[in-house]
Design a protein around this motif. Structure first.
Motif, PDB file in Angstrom:
ATOM      1  N   HIS A 245       0.916  -1.219   0.021  1.00 49.78           N
ATOM      2  CA  HIS A 245       0.019  -0.180   0.035  1.00 49.78           C
ATOM      3  C   HIS A 245       0.933   1.383   0.004  1.00 49.78           C
ATOM      4  CE1 HIS A 245      -3.245   2.801   1.213  1.00 49.78           C
ATOM      5  NE2 HIS A 245      -2.604   3.044   2.407  1.00 49.78           N
TER       6      HIS A 245
ATOM      7  N   HIS B 279      -0.052  -2.073 -10.388  1.00 50.50           N
ATOM      8  CA  HIS B 279       0.439  -1.516  -9.296  1.00 50.50           C
ATOM      9  C   HIS B 279       1.584  -0.832  -9.408  1.00 50.50           C
ATOM     10  CE1 HIS B 279      -2.628  -4.326  -7.431  1.00 50.50           C
ATOM     11  NE2 HIS B 279      -3.139  -3.042  -6.885  1.00 50.50           N
TER      12      HIS B 279
ATOM     13  N   ASP C 183      -5.542   0.963  -7.330  1.00 53.82           N
ATOM     14  CA  ASP C 183      -5.600   1.219  -5.738  1.00 53.82           C
ATOM     15  C   ASP C 183      -4.955   0.106  -5.271  1.00 53.82           C
ATOM     16  OD1 ASP C 183      -7.045   3.329  -5.977  1.00 53.82           O
ATOM     17  OD2 ASP C 183      -9.025   2.507  -5.607  1.00 53.82           O
TER      18      ASP C 183
ATOM     19  N   GLU D  35      -6.969   0.038  -0.228  1.00 54.99           N
ATOM     20  CA  GLU D  35      -7.816   1.335  -0.135  1.00 54.99           C
ATOM     21  C   GLU D  35      -8.957   0.878  -1.313  1.00 54.99           C
ATOM     22  OE1 GLU D  35      -4.596   3.988  -1.363  1.00 54.99           O
ATOM     23  OE2 GLU D  35      -4.143   3.263  -3.221  1.00 54.99           O
ATOM     24  N   ASP D  36      -9.160  -0.097  -1.443  1.00 54.28           N
ATOM     25  CA  ASP D  36     -10.023  -0.644  -2.546  1.00 54.28           C
ATOM     26  C   ASP D  36     -11.437  -1.181  -1.950  1.00 54.28           C
ATOM     27  OD1 ASP D  36     -11.165  -0.797  -5.139  1.00 54.28           O
ATOM     28  OD2 ASP D  36      -9.648  -2.152  -5.852  1.00 54.28           O
TER      29      ASP D  36
ATOM     30  N   PRO E 270     -11.984  -0.249   1.997  1.00 60.68           N
ATOM     31  CA  PRO E 270     -10.850   0.730   2.150  1.00 60.68           C
ATOM     32  C   PRO E 270     -10.557   0.713   3.702  1.00 60.68           C
ATOM     33  CG  PRO E 270     -12.257   1.633   0.788  1.00 60.68           C
ATOM     34  CD  PRO E 270     -12.944   0.227   1.511  1.00 60.68           C
TER      35      PRO E 270
ATOM     36  N   LYS F 139      -7.562   6.891  -0.327  1.00 58.11           N
ATOM     37  CA  LYS F 139      -6.525   6.959  -1.330  1.00 58.11           C
ATOM     38  C   LYS F 139      -5.218   7.506  -1.020  1.00 58.11           C
ATOM     39  CE  LYS F 139      -9.456   6.046  -5.168  1.00 58.11           C
ATOM     40  NZ  LYS F 139      -9.644   6.057  -6.658  1.00 58.11           N
TER      41      LYS F 139
ATOM     42  N   THR G 269      -5.299   7.043  -8.701  1.00 61.62           N
ATOM     43  CA  THR G 269      -5.278   5.493  -8.732  1.00 61.62           C
ATOM     44  C   THR G 269      -6.741   4.973  -8.857  1.00 61.62           C
ATOM     45  OG1 THR G 269      -5.060   4.981  -6.515  1.00 61.62           O
ATOM     46  CG2 THR G 269      -3.042   5.151  -7.745  1.00 61.62           C
ATOM     47  N   ARG G 270      -7.055   4.083  -9.329  1.00 60.71           N
ATOM     48  CA  ARG G 270      -8.555   3.576  -9.487  1.00 60.71           C
ATOM     49  C   ARG G 270      -8.642   2.037  -8.809  1.00 60.71           C
ATOM     50  NH1 ARG G 270      -9.285   8.033  -9.769  1.00 60.71           N
ATOM     51  NH2 ARG G 270     -10.222   9.212 -11.253  1.00 60.71           N
ATOM     52  N   GLY G 271      -9.706   1.638  -8.348  1.00 57.15           N
ATOM     53  CA  GLY G 271      -9.902   0.222  -7.910  1.00 57.15           C
ATOM     54  C   GLY G 271     -10.244  -0.677  -9.185  1.00 57.15           C
TER      55      GLY G 271
END
Ligand SMILES: Nc1nc2c(c(=O)[nH]1)N[C@H]1C(S)=C(S)[C@@H](COP(=O)(O)OP(=O)(O)OC[C@H]3O[C@@H](n4cnc5c(=O)[nH]c(N)nc54)[C@H](O)[C@@H]3O)O[C@H]1N2
Ligand code: SF4
Ligand code: SF4
Ligand code: SF4
Ligand code: SF4
Ligand code: SF4
Lengths: 459, 735, 284
Positions: free
Chosen positions: B106, B429, B445, B449-450, B470, B474, B479-481
């Protein structure tokens, strides 16, 4: 041959010694500049280590002590010679010490000051060193009186202050001579202040003798205790190879040994540099050499005692450390120590080498090397081979930072010493006068009785 | 656990960066001034924010696919540490080291932080809108069968959405690839037991005979099995369980065995047949066809073939006969050969003959929702995608949760073939080896955080759906899940069907609520239910048990042990270590600095050579050895390791990255690269243990960086790590 | 700063051990580690990094022996001279043994490492001057010195990673000694939490990080003076006495079926960690 010519005029003694404050040979300046350069190497290493962290010394867990502590013990040991020559021989009325005790005392002081540096550079947090001193503070915090390291700090501090006092007190009549012979400049002011108004009255001489004797008496047990306490840093611990009851006498013997060897080295150098051939005579050197030989044999004996007691004690861990010293990666250094410490001094048993300057210079340096190796071989191998096999670590070798500081310390010591010799009379004028006077009286008596031989034996 | 009856999204918003900045100032690493505009006043903090008080939120460990449920310690908006969730039947409050390092995934400094578009050999940061538009553009006019997804194991709602997206693209090409996966065993289990992954009750067995299953290390569900193992050691009725491990290279499990039997590489099946034969000799009644099948495997022959002494064989058979039930496990060491399936069949047959099926090997529950049931990866998938790439059948390739450029044997030329696709999208990642080849890199993510759900393949009790939520805001706003991205992508294709879902969270919540009746009482209030789910971090559903059958198949063809290849005299065993696995977490420094349990080496690769062999070859520790197979050469430092067959050498997988990040790049070598292209005859899986190599010294020597000291593993007569023989202890009296 | 103040403070501060004159009350923290359960997986060691802000030193410094792992897993091979280790290895988790008569404590010149009333060997970072004498005298060599300033060393804690740091404990700067604390921050937090209830901690309310993570449950931690505690029961069942230097088990050669022992007990540091011997099946 006589220890000293008996017909040197007192004025000549003054003149010769005072001359050393003015015009030494050029070699003096070469040495001073060399020492400065060597010292600056050490300073550079310390600045680097201070900034980056102790890691640059290439110490590790659990090999946490290295050359710093080894060299610290070395210098502490070195300091014993001054006390030995000055205080012990003074009490024993061995008057041949008189031309050489002054520089030996200076050596004591300066080697203590050098040793102190190593305590400092060894600390992980040098900037907090004062936590280890018992100073009053409103947190009610005291150092740990149970720790040999604390005894160490206090013993060294006491020894250093006493040594300075001893050196200073012994110099007072000479300082007065300096004061009276120099007519202007900062030196005049300095000598005036330091001579404490010495006029050479009877009362002054009486008080002086008593004071000097008292300090000498105080200093002898102190010197013995200092190195015993340094030995306790190890002997009081629980570690194999260190936990040895004979360590205190062993350390003291080692200290006297290295001190004597250093005296020979400095004797030879000073004699040449400051043109002291008249005072630092070969017969005196010969006596020093014989003393050194005797101590070398005591040290060798104590070494044998230590090995034997470890060997027969069936303390397996300690025995392992001993075997490892003799056969492991440290073997070259360990055997080097035995060679330099126990074999090389055999040269000193031969009469014809006892006054051979080149041989003695090399020998004394080798003896000192041996004594330095001894200290390293006390400290390091125990870490490499302690109680816990998982952490055995035989590849640890000091980095250039450690070597640099060891190297630099010789520069620092030499610098202090050389400056001292240039500022203060490094041969005691008043005592040499006494010596000359007593000798001439004695030989006059002997001329009457006719036996030359027993004179030398008498002292 | 605190009640979740507040709005979690506000919670995160409020706590997020603001909290972190305030807290950080206390550490002296940044000042409050740095984050001035985002500092949130605690004077007006929400009621649940108590500075200095930690709260724990449950979520799911995503470091491997075992599905352990975790409980994250959160303070001032930062997740600090992960603990196991005690209510999870998989890990019961425990974790492994790999899982512990999840926080370093993370907070990893080398994460990709914004979408990157290839421009030359550089990545140019672009916006998400642009990225989505680009994908739409590139998909335009491409037919469904030219669009492929190559992913790692997927399950839960990510998998469901992925399925939906593929469907909207008209593609059926979802290939699931795991470089290290017990795929041969699954096929064998299917044949023998009627299910791919039954339950293994190590704790109920009195003897466990494991053919290279590293269940304490990296195999299937190690945290779960480690707990079973502890029970097994305490024993059923005070009789301590006995572990016998058969393998050519000692695994962590092998190091814990009562008896570690070293076998010639590839002869595990022969040994299994030999044990059956010996059991027969010892008086166990065997059915006629089994007896006939094992007849050729008399102890002398088996001993000669495998290198296991006849005495050991007889003792083992006696032990298995006496102490029942037992359990036979089958691991990667046995299945990694061209005849891996045959080995597996023989080993399963032994289990059946011992009567363990139904006792220590039981039916597992089937996941009641096939859309979210895990799709498990194998290596055959890689082969298929690679062939399709080579033939130019793929125009657009998406990769997710896998790093094939790193893990594919170089002989497959995967990297080259990848160039034949028109457009490559990597969900990533890190800028790992595969992402570096992509045209578009979409930053994901972290697991902490997802949102998501994860369903593990190995289910010890019923079915546990692990819920991922999460633990903090974030770290990087761009970033996105994975679920979020998939939802956006599927909305591109079918805006109408998905317009009800603002975001993935809404999708997930709705999807779960829809099945409320399955999980809980359908009359339950939606919010109460949902908050309960989030609070627990897991949902347990009964799930119907799979049908356990025990079909004895005696049609087992085991080849004679391979003759030593004169040119390549060693079998290369690429070892899977618990912390590094296939290398996807190599950029987590705790894992790099955590010593390999057996060699204690850190931060580098090594080649394990038996001391006897090393002496023959004049190799000492630290010699750099060139390990050459038909497909390439890698150089690694030698480590003399007693736990390996003298004809084998072993190199751990997972290191040797050329990209990925500061803690991974340049440390060690990558044995995947030199693997021979040999496949299991039946399943087409890459036979990982079939690579033959030769060794040569390159004339350099290094100091092996390891925790082990000069004394090695010796105690020099000191009572440090002590051992007792089982007849000298009475475990039943212990507490 | 009267002399009496000095003497009283000092006597207080050098609180004597072992425990007979000053019984532990209400806590004496202790451990039991079952080597037959421990699989050597290293999870505990990593958990300790996570809990205690231990720096990752990197390959070069590891090579120089400067690793900081408070908990190390040692791997021992059988020394029977056989070609293969066919009884596997033995793994031994080793960290500070929280000795009751700790050799490290007596030698520290500034008293930076001390015994607490609840039987911990404490380490006061900001008092430590970095003499490393404590490490020199620790028989187990479980003390780790900060050879560098890790908080400011590149790639030890890059910006993002600082957010993971446990705010309950400090980051240690260069020049100080550190070691396993039995997760003292957890103990203290637990004690504070129950103080308002006017009671003491019950067994299991405080777990060390290594214990909590350990997948085989090999580590048991708790209050040795609490008869309800698992650790107390284990020590009792194994007849291991905190203040003895020879246990029941050692009195007759191989004669008892006890497994509990303490490492290097013969040096009389009175460790607070009891190990239980690994067992290997005799029938195979
Ligand atoms: N802005 C602001 N200012 C304040 C306050 C506030 O709340 N806000 N609070 C005030 C109050 S109540 C206080 S008490 C003061 C505190 O002010 P300080 O007394 O300056 O407090 P510390 O920062 O704790 O500094 C103590 C120093 O002692 C050193 N030290 C640690 N151990 C020892 C030791 O054994 N011996 C010695 N000699 N030194 C040691 C530490 O390294 C540190 O450098 O600050 C006051 N000033
Ligand atoms: S086994 Fe896998 S899921 Fe479980 S804690 Fe370890 S890494 Fe995480
Ligand atoms: S976590 Fe437990 S099993 Fe793993 S090494 Fe530590 S004590 Fe042993
Ligand atoms: S194990 Fe070492 S550091 Fe810990 S208390 Fe004992 S002597 Fe001190
Ligand atoms: S390193 Fe620190 S704790 Fe250790 S003896 Fe020195 S001052 Fe004391
Ligand atoms: S008790 Fe705490 S500090 Fe000690 S090893 Fe375990 S986790 Fe680390």
């Amino acid at each position: 041959m006589k220890d000293i010519r008996e017909d040197i005029a007192w004025a000549k003694i003054n003149k010769d010694v005072l001359k050393s404050l003015e015009s030494p040979r050029n070699l003096y300046w070469v040495i001073v500049i060399g020492a400065l350069l060597v010292f600056s190497v050490g300073v550079g290493c310390e600045i680097y280590q201070y900034n980056v962290g102790m890691g640059v010394a290439n110490l590790d867990n659990p090999h946490v002590w290295g050359l710093y502590i080894a060299t610290f013990i070395f210098w502490i040991g070195m300091s014993h010679s001054g006390t030995l020559l000055s205080a012990i021989l003074h009490l024993m009325h061995a008057d041949w010490r008189k031309p050489i005790y002054r520089f030996a005392e200076a050596m004591t002081t300066f080697s203590l000051m050098t040793a102190g540096l190593f305590v400092m550079v060894h600390l992980g947090r040098l900037w907090q060193f004062y936590y280890s001193l018992p100073y009053p503070n409103d947190r009610g915090l005291w150092p740990n009186f149970q720790s040999p390291l604390l005894w160490d700090a206090m013993a060294i501090f006491t020894y250093l202050s006493s040594s300075i006092l001893f050196l200073f007190v012994g110099m007072i009549p000479d300082l007065a001579i300096c004061r009276d012979n120099i007519h202007s400049g900062w030196r005049k002011k300095l000598y005036t202040v330091l001579a404490l108004g010495w006029e050479g009255t009877d009362r002054q001489w009486r008080n002086f003798r008593v004071t000097y004797l008292t300090i000498a008496c105080f200093l002898i047990p102190l010197a013995v205790s200092v190195h015993s306490i340094v030995a306790s840093d190890f002997a009081m611990s629980q570690q194999p190879g260190w936990h040895v009851t004979s360590f205190p006498p062993y350390f003291v013997a080692g200290a006297l040994y290295s001190g004597c060897a250093a005296i020979i080295t400095l004797f030879i150098i000073l004699r040449y540099v400051f043109k002291f051939e008249e005072y630092m005579t070969l017969p005196i050197l010969k006596k020093t050499v014989r003393l050194t030989f005797a101590i070398a044999m005591v040290w060798t004996y104590l070494n044998a005692v230590e090995f034997a007691s470890v060997w027969y004690s069936h303390d397996i861990a300690s025995k392992d450390v001993l075997i490892q010293k003799a056969t492991g990666p440290y073997a070259p250094y360990w055997w080097g120590m035995i060679f330099c410490g126990s074999v090389v001094p055999l040269i000193l048993a031969f009469k014809r080498f006892q006054t051979n300057i080149p041989v003695l210079l090399v020998t004394s340096l080798l003896l000192n090397l041996g004594m330095w190796l001894e200290r390293w071989m006390i400290v390091a191998p125990t870490y490499s081979h302690g109680y816990y096999p998982w952490t055995w670590d035989h590849d640890q070798f000091p980095s250039w930072v450690q070597w640099g500081m060891v190297f630099g310390s010789f520069g620092w010591f030499t610098l202090l010493f050389m400056v001292f010799c240039k500022v203060f009379p490094s041969v005691s004028m008043y005592e040499v006068k006494e010596m000359v006077y007593h000798r001439s009286l004695a030989s006059k008596k002997l001329e009457v009785s006719g036996s030359q031989e027993s004179v030398e034996g008498a002292h | 656990m605190i009640d979740n009856n507040f709005d979690r999204r506000d919670f995160l918003k409020v706590l997020g960066w603001g909290g972190a900045a305030v807290a950080l100032s206390g550490c002296g690493n940044t000042s409050v001034e740095d984050g001035k505009e985002t500092v949130v006043s605690y004077v007006e903090a929400a009621e649940y924010v108590a500075p200095g008080i930690s709260v724990y939120f449950n979520s799911t460990c995503a470091q491997c696919d075992a599905g352990c449920s975790i409980s994250g310690r959160v303070r001032e908006g930062r997740v600090l540490k992960l603990e196991g969730n005690p209510d999870s039947v998989i890990n019961r409050g425990k974790m492994c080291g790999l899982g512990q390092a999840g926080v370093q995934h993370h907070y990893n400094p080398d994460r990709v932080r914004e979408p990157l578009l290839r421009s030359g050999d550089r990545g140019e940061a672009i916006t998400w809108d642009k990225a989505y538009a680009l994908i739409a553009e590139k998909l335009n006019g491409v037919s469904g069968d030219q669009i492929d997804f190559l992913t790692g194991t997927v399950s839960g709602h990510t998998k469901a959405l992925l399925g939906n997206y593929l469907e909207s693209l008209g593609s059926k090409n979802h290939f699931v690839y795991e470089a290290v996966s017990p795929a041969v065993q699954r096929a064998a289990n299917m044949k023998s037991y009627g299910m791919e992954m039954p339950r293994f009750n190590i704790n109920k067995a009195k003897v466990v005979l494991s053919f290279g299953a590293d269940f304490l290390g990296a195999w299937v569900s190690p945290v779960h099995f480690s707990q079973q193992y502890a029970e097994f050691r305490k024993g059923v009725d005070g009789q301590r369980g006995v572990l016998v491990q058969v393998e050519s290279k000692m695994t962590l499990t092998g190091a814990n065995a009562d008896r570690w039997l070293v076998v010639r590489p590839g002869t595990e099946g022969i040994l299994a047949m030999g044990v059956i034969n010996a059991l027969g000799v010892a008086g166990l009644s065997l059915s006629a066809d089994v007896a006939a099948a094992v007849k050729p495997y008399d102890k002398e022959r088996v001993s000669k073939d495998t290198g296991v002494s006849t005495e050991s064989l007889v003792k083992l058979a006696a032990l298995l006969k006496d102490r029942t039930p037992s359990l036979v496990l089958l691991g990667s060491a046995a299945e990694g050969y061209a005849h891996g399936s045959q080995n597996a069949a023989a080993i399963n047959l032994l289990n059946q003959v011992l009567g363990n099926v139904g006792k220590t090997l039981e039916a597992s529950a089937a996941v009641p929702f096939p859309q979210i049931a895990p799709t498990i990866g194998n290596t055959a998938a890689l082969r298929m995608v690679n062939n399709r790439l080579a033939d130019g059948q793929i125009k657009v390739l998406f990769t997710y949760g896998t790093n094939p450029v790193f893990t594919a044997p170089s002989e497959m030329k995967f990297k080259e073939n990848l160039g034949k696709a028109n457009f490559r999208v990597a969900f990533a990642h890190y800028l790992d080896e595969t992402a570096l080849q992509a045209d578009l890199v979409l930053p994901l993510d972290s697991a902490l955080e997802d949102w998501g759900t994860l369903v593990a393949e190995y289910q010890p009790e019923g079915v546990q759906i692990s819920v991922q939520q999460p633990l903090m805001e974030k770290l990087h706003p761009e970033t996105r899940g994975m679920g979020e991205i998939l939802l956006s992508l599927v909305k591109q294709r079918q805006p109408e069907s998905y317009k009800a879902f603002d975001d993935y969270y809404a999708y997930l919540r709705t999807a779960m609520l829809k099945n409320k009746s399955e999980f809980a009482n359908s009359a339950m209030d939606d919010d109460v239910f949902w908050n309960g789910v989030l609070s627990a971090g897991i949902i347990n559903v009964g799930g119907n048990l799979n049908k356990l059958s025990s079909k004895l198949s005696t049609n087992i063809q085991l080849p004679a042990p391979a003759e030593q290849d004169a040119k390549y005299p060693f079998t290369l065993i690429p070892s899977v270590t618990a912390n590094l696995r296939d290398g996807r977490h190599a950029n987590q420094p705790w894992l790099q600095e955590s010593p390999d349990p057996l060699t204690t080496i850190v931060w580098d690769s090594w080649v394990e050579i038996h001391p006897k062999k090393a002496a023959e070859l004049g190799i000492v520790e630290g010699d750099i050895i060139a390990i050459e197979s038909k497909n390439g050469t890698i150089n690694a430092q030698a480590y003399l390791f007693p736990g390996i067959h003298p004809d084998a050498v072993s190199i751990p997988l997972g290191r040797g990255h050329e990209a990925m990040g500061r803690y991974a790049k340049g440390y060690g070598v990558n044995p995947f690269q030199i693997l021979d292209r040999v496949f299991d005859g039946e399943t087409g899986e890459l036979a990982m243990h079939e690579t033959k190599v030769k060794l040569s010294k390159v004339g350099k020597r290094v100091i092996v960086v390891k925790d082990e000291g000069f004394a090695g593993g010796a105690q020099h007569g000191k009572k440090i790590a002590m051992t007792k023989s089982s007849d000298q202890v009475d475990l039943s009296e212990e507490v | 700063m009267s002399v009496s103040n000095l003497l009283e403070n000092w006597a207080e501060f050098r609180h004597t051990h072992p425990v007979d004159d000053v019984p532990h009350d209400p806590y004496k923290w202790a451990m039991s580690i079952d080597l037959d359960a421990c699989s050597g997986c290293n999870a505990c060691s990593i958990a300790c990094y996570a809990e205690n802000n231990i720096p990752v030193v990197g390959k070069d410094k590891f090579e120089h022996g400067q690793v900081m792992h408070w908990m190390r897993i040692e791997r021992y091979w059988p020394e029977d001279g056989r070609e293969f280790p066919d009884q596997g290895a033995t793994f031994l988790p080793m960290m500070c043994q929280q000795c009751e008569a700790a050799p490290c404590e007596t030698v520290c010149p500034v008293g930076a490492t001390n015994h607490t009333a609840d039987g911990l060997n404490s380490q006061i970072y900001n008092r430590c001057v970095g003499s490393r004498y404590c490490s020199a005298n620790c028989p187990f060599k479980v003390r780790y010195f900060n050879w560098y300033d890790y908080p400011t060393t590149e790639n030890v804690w890059p910006a993002e990673m600082t957010q993971q740091l446990n705010p309950d404990i400090t980051l240690r700067g260069k020049g100080v000694m550190e070691k396993c604390t039995f997760c003292v921050q957890r103990i203290r937090a637990g004690e504070r939490a129950v103080k308002n209830e006017g009671r003491i901690l019950r067994d299991g309310e405080v777990q060390t990080a290594c214990q909590q993570v350990c997948p085989t449950g090999a580590i048991t931690f708790g209050n040795l003076v609490d008869p309800e505690s698992k650790v107390h029961q284990k020590w009792k069942a194994q007849q291991v006495e905190l203040t003895a230097d020879e246990q029941e088990k050692d009195k007759e050669e191989g004669g008892t079926d006890l497994r509990g022992y303490r490492i290097l007990e013969e040096l009389r540091p009175y460790p607070s960690v009891m190990y239980m011997e690994r067992v290997r099946e005799s029938a195979i």
